[in-house]
Design a protein around this motif. Structure first.
Motif, PDB file in Angstrom:
ATOM      1  N   ALA A   1     -14.890 -27.703 -21.226  1.00 32.59           N
ATOM      2  CA  ALA A   1     -14.895 -26.246 -21.345  1.00 32.59           C
ATOM      3  C   ALA A   1     -15.969 -25.613 -20.464  1.00 32.59           C
ATOM      4  O   ALA A   1     -15.782 -24.509 -19.945  1.00 32.59           O
ATOM      5  CB  ALA A   1     -15.103 -25.836 -22.796  1.00 32.59           C
ATOM      6  N   VAL A   2     -17.109 -26.306 -20.261  1.00 34.63           N
ATOM      7  CA  VAL A   2     -18.157 -25.735 -19.421  1.00 34.63           C
ATOM      8  C   VAL A   2     -17.694 -25.694 -17.964  1.00 34.63           C
ATOM      9  O   VAL A   2     -17.960 -24.722 -17.238  1.00 34.63           O
ATOM     10  CB  VAL A   2     -19.460 -26.543 -19.577  1.00 34.63           C
ATOM     11  N   THR A   3     -16.958 -26.722 -17.514  1.00 35.04           N
ATOM     12  CA  THR A   3     -16.411 -26.687 -16.151  1.00 35.04           C
ATOM     13  C   THR A   3     -15.435 -25.540 -15.981  1.00 35.04           C
ATOM     14  O   THR A   3     -15.399 -24.900 -14.928  1.00 35.04           O
ATOM     15  CB  THR A   3     -15.696 -28.004 -15.839  1.00 35.04           C
ATOM     16  N   ILE A   4     -14.640 -25.288 -17.020  1.00 33.25           N
ATOM     17  CA  ILE A   4     -13.685 -24.181 -16.921  1.00 33.25           C
ATOM     18  C   ILE A   4     -14.448 -22.873 -16.739  1.00 33.25           C
ATOM     19  O   ILE A   4     -14.073 -22.035 -15.907  1.00 33.25           O
ATOM     20  CB  ILE A   4     -12.789 -24.164 -18.175  1.00 33.25           C
ATOM     21  N   LEU A   5     -15.559 -22.699 -17.472  1.00 32.88           N
ATOM     22  CA  LEU A   5     -16.360 -21.481 -17.293  1.00 32.88           C
ATOM     23  C   LEU A   5     -16.949 -21.404 -15.888  1.00 32.88           C
ATOM     24  O   LEU A   5     -16.984 -20.337 -15.275  1.00 32.88           O
ATOM     25  CB  LEU A   5     -17.477 -21.434 -18.336  1.00 32.88           C
ATOM     26  N   MET A   6     -17.397 -22.564 -15.355  1.00 27.66           N
ATOM     27  CA  MET A   6     -17.946 -22.552 -13.984  1.00 27.66           C
ATOM     28  C   MET A   6     -16.878 -22.134 -12.986  1.00 27.66           C
ATOM     29  O   MET A   6     -17.144 -21.376 -12.046  1.00 27.66           O
ATOM     30  CB  MET A   6     -18.484 -23.944 -13.616  1.00 27.66           C
TER      31      MET A   6
ATOM     32  N   GLY B   1     -17.022 -26.250   0.658  1.00 29.32           N
ATOM     33  CA  GLY B   1     -17.422 -27.608   0.288  1.00 29.32           C
ATOM     34  C   GLY B   1     -18.051 -27.654  -1.087  1.00 29.32           C
ATOM     35  O   GLY B   1     -17.694 -28.503  -1.916  1.00 29.32           O
ATOM     36  N   SER B   2     -18.950 -26.716  -1.373  1.00 25.64           N
ATOM     37  CA  SER B   2     -19.615 -26.781  -2.679  1.00 25.64           C
ATOM     38  C   SER B   2     -18.657 -26.357  -3.789  1.00 25.64           C
ATOM     39  O   SER B   2     -18.741 -26.880  -4.906  1.00 25.64           O
ATOM     40  CB  SER B   2     -20.879 -25.926  -2.684  1.00 25.64           C
ATOM     41  N   ALA B   3     -17.721 -25.447  -3.495  1.00 24.48           N
ATOM     42  CA  ALA B   3     -16.743 -25.088  -4.531  1.00 24.48           C
ATOM     43  C   ALA B   3     -15.850 -26.277  -4.844  1.00 24.48           C
ATOM     44  O   ALA B   3     -15.549 -26.555  -6.011  1.00 24.48           O
ATOM     45  CB  ALA B   3     -15.904 -23.901  -4.066  1.00 24.48           C
ATOM     46  N   LEU B   4     -15.447 -27.033  -3.795  1.00 24.34           N
ATOM     47  CA  LEU B   4     -14.637 -28.227  -4.052  1.00 24.34           C
ATOM     48  C   LEU B   4     -15.423 -29.249  -4.852  1.00 24.34           C
ATOM     49  O   LEU B   4     -14.875 -29.928  -5.725  1.00 24.34           O
ATOM     50  CB  LEU B   4     -14.158 -28.827  -2.726  1.00 24.34           C
ATOM     51  N   SER B   5     -16.735 -29.365  -4.581  1.00 21.31           N
ATOM     52  CA  SER B   5     -17.475 -30.366  -5.353  1.00 21.31           C
ATOM     53  C   SER B   5     -17.730 -29.887  -6.778  1.00 21.31           C
ATOM     54  O   SER B   5     -17.884 -30.723  -7.665  1.00 21.31           O
ATOM     55  CB  SER B   5     -18.772 -30.753  -4.652  1.00 21.31           C
ATOM     56  N   VAL B   6     -17.763 -28.559  -7.019  1.00 21.81           N
ATOM     57  CA  VAL B   6     -17.812 -28.100  -8.412  1.00 21.81           C
ATOM     58  C   VAL B   6     -16.587 -28.627  -9.160  1.00 21.81           C
ATOM     59  O   VAL B   6     -16.677 -29.076 -10.300  1.00 21.81           O
ATOM     60  CB  VAL B   6     -17.844 -26.556  -8.478  1.00 21.81           C
ATOM     61  N   VAL B   7     -15.432 -28.600  -8.489  1.00 22.88           N
ATOM     62  CA  VAL B   7     -14.207 -28.991  -9.179  1.00 22.88           C
ATOM     63  C   VAL B   7     -14.069 -30.510  -9.263  1.00 22.88           C
ATOM     64  O   VAL B   7     -13.613 -31.042 -10.267  1.00 22.88           O
ATOM     65  CB  VAL B   7     -12.990 -28.365  -8.463  1.00 22.88           C
ATOM     66  N   PHE B   8     -14.498 -31.231  -8.207  1.00 24.95           N
ATOM     67  CA  PHE B   8     -14.121 -32.644  -8.138  1.00 24.95           C
ATOM     68  C   PHE B   8     -15.246 -33.628  -8.425  1.00 24.95           C
ATOM     69  O   PHE B   8     -14.979 -34.818  -8.512  1.00 24.95           O
ATOM     70  CB  PHE B   8     -13.505 -32.953  -6.776  1.00 24.95           C
ATOM     71  N   LEU B   9     -16.502 -33.212  -8.537  1.00 25.22           N
ATOM     72  CA  LEU B   9     -17.563 -34.182  -8.840  1.00 25.22           C
ATOM     73  C   LEU B   9     -17.386 -34.736 -10.249  1.00 25.22           C
ATOM     74  O   LEU B   9     -16.909 -34.049 -11.143  1.00 25.22           O
ATOM     75  CB  LEU B   9     -18.943 -33.524  -8.713  1.00 25.22           C
ATOM     76  N   ARG B  10     -17.794 -35.998 -10.432  1.00 25.39           N
ATOM     77  CA  ARG B  10     -17.507 -36.653 -11.711  1.00 25.39           C
ATOM     78  C   ARG B  10     -18.505 -36.283 -12.802  1.00 25.39           C
ATOM     79  O   ARG B  10     -18.185 -36.336 -13.974  1.00 25.39           O
ATOM     80  CB  ARG B  10     -17.515 -38.167 -11.536  1.00 25.39           C
ATOM     81  N   LYS B  11     -19.748 -35.961 -12.413  1.00 29.29           N
ATOM     82  CA  LYS B  11     -20.742 -35.624 -13.429  1.00 29.29           C
ATOM     83  C   LYS B  11     -20.914 -34.114 -13.477  1.00 29.29           C
ATOM     84  O   LYS B  11     -21.095 -33.465 -12.450  1.00 29.29           O
ATOM     85  CB  LYS B  11     -22.084 -36.275 -13.093  1.00 29.29           C
ATOM     86  N   ILE B  12     -20.925 -33.583 -14.693  1.00 27.55           N
ATOM     87  CA  ILE B  12     -20.895 -32.124 -14.813  1.00 27.55           C
ATOM     88  C   ILE B  12     -22.220 -31.502 -14.375  1.00 27.55           C
ATOM     89  O   ILE B  12     -22.253 -30.383 -13.866  1.00 27.55           O
ATOM     90  CB  ILE B  12     -20.509 -31.719 -16.242  1.00 27.55           C
ATOM     91  N   VAL B  13     -23.338 -32.254 -14.499  1.00 29.39           N
ATOM     92  CA  VAL B  13     -24.613 -31.695 -14.042  1.00 29.39           C
ATOM     93  C   VAL B  13     -24.592 -31.523 -12.526  1.00 29.39           C
ATOM     94  O   VAL B  13     -25.069 -30.505 -11.993  1.00 29.39           O
ATOM     95  CB  VAL B  13     -25.776 -32.594 -14.489  1.00 29.39           C
ATOM     96  N   HIS B  14     -24.004 -32.503 -11.815  1.00 27.15           N
ATOM     97  CA  HIS B  14     -23.888 -32.366 -10.362  1.00 27.15           C
ATOM     98  C   HIS B  14     -22.998 -31.177 -10.011  1.00 27.15           C
ATOM     99  O   HIS B  14     -23.277 -30.438  -9.054  1.00 27.15           O
ATOM    100  CB  HIS B  14     -23.312 -33.641  -9.763  1.00 27.15           C
ATOM    101  N   ALA B  15     -21.931 -30.989 -10.773  1.00 28.75           N
ATOM    102  CA  ALA B  15     -21.053 -29.844 -10.523  1.00 28.75           C
ATOM    103  C   ALA B  15     -21.821 -28.536 -10.697  1.00 28.75           C
ATOM    104  O   ALA B  15     -21.699 -27.618  -9.880  1.00 28.75           O
ATOM    105  CB  ALA B  15     -19.855 -29.896 -11.464  1.00 28.75           C
ATOM    106  N   ALA B  16     -22.655 -28.469 -11.752  1.00 27.50           N
ATOM    107  CA  ALA B  16     -23.428 -27.239 -11.977  1.00 27.50           C
ATOM    108  C   ALA B  16     -24.416 -27.012 -10.842  1.00 27.50           C
ATOM    109  O   ALA B  16     -24.643 -25.870 -10.423  1.00 27.50           O
ATOM    110  CB  ALA B  16     -24.161 -27.324 -13.308  1.00 27.50           C
TER     111      ALA B  16
END
Lengths: 112, 166
Positions: A38-43, B20-35
């Motif tokens: 859900a946090v990814t969806i918000l991002m 590039g960074s928007a794609l890595s927000v979507v596709f990175l495996r760890k959510i902290v890296h995505a953030a």
């Protein structure tokens, strides 16, 4: 010095900013539809807000008749996005507390 | 290099960084890296605002998005333990259909974009955009401005009430 031909294809016009905005919006849309956390969806929703803001500011810059209305809209969109992030994350925390999960597939309380 | 070429170069670099960074927000495996790559994409958007002669919005972008919103997201990630599993950013069963829908939307938007005869002018941008923006906010849009403050108040109270332990 003349700009190289490859650069002229990317010349900064209204269309190039709008195309960039459309690409960013679609990346955000894909993430919001295809992710489980859900946090990814918000991002990803924040990414979509940013895409719209780029389009607004580009309109304000390249359509002089608009008289900066696009920038005013961008200010309001940023405000609403901040409010949305605060409330959305509070909801995620509340659901996590009762369900011990932030997977969007476990949020089926209001499904019939 | 002329000013136009420099502007184009800056646009290409910022656009590549943003995509590039928007794609890595979507596709990175760890959510902290995505953030964290979300911070990079917000910074790229702030750069684009400066290219578009919107300095005030660039500052607001850095303060609110790269500052406040990302810190809020990181707190939510840390409070929900979601980052401890190795695959904390999984996809769901709708990946294929989501890709089709997104690409179709991109196609439609691109087609409309190049069909529309924009009345665009690339004349020099007005000086003092920030001053004009402030005057607009407090004259033509003053009602919406006050409503925005009300929305923020309601959101703040709502977030506190919803997230509170009871």
């Amino acid at each position: 010095m003349q700009a190289p031909v490859i650069m002229q294809a990317f010349a900064t016009t209204l269309e190039s900013y709008l195309l960039l905005s459309a690409v960013l919006f679609c990346i955000g849309l894909y993430g919001a539809l295809a992710k489980r956390n859900a946090v990814t969806i918000l991002m990803c929703i924040e990414l979509m807000f940013n895409a719209v803001n780029i389009a607004m500011v580009a309109f304000a810059r390249y359509l002089p008749a608009s008289n900066l209305t696009g920038q005013v809209f961008a200010v309001f969109i940023i405000t609403i996005a901040a409010a949305e992030a605060a409330v959305g994350l509070a909801i995620v925390l509340a659901v996590y507390r009762s369900r011990r999960s932030i997977s969007a597939e476990d949020f089926n309380l209001m499904k019939w | 290099m002329t000013g136009d070429a420099l502007e184009t170069l800056a646009f290409v670099i910022l656009a590549a960084m943003l995509i590039g960074s928007a794609l890595s927000v979507v596709f990175l495996r760890k959510i902290v890296h995505a953030a964290l790559s979300l911070v990079a994409s917000f910074a790229a958007v702030a750069g684009l605002y400066i290219l578009l002669n919107a300095e005030f919005l660039a500052a607001v972008q850095v303060l609110i998005y790269a500052g406040a919103v990302v810190v809020l997201l990181l707190f939510a990630i840390m409070l929900t333990q979601g980052s401890q599993t190795p695959q904390s950013n999984p996809g769901n069963r709708q990946k294929g259909i989501a890709g089709v829908v997104s690409l179709a939307l991109l196609g439609v938007m691109g087609w409309v974009l190049f069909q529309t005869p924009w009345q665009a002018s690339s004349s020099a941008p007005p000086l003092n955009a920030t001053e004009t923006l402030g005057k607009l906010l407090f004259t033509d849009f003053v009602l919406a401005f006050e409503l925005a403050s009300l929305v923020l108040l309601v959101a703040m109270v709502g977030a506190i009430v919803i997230a509170r332990e009871d």
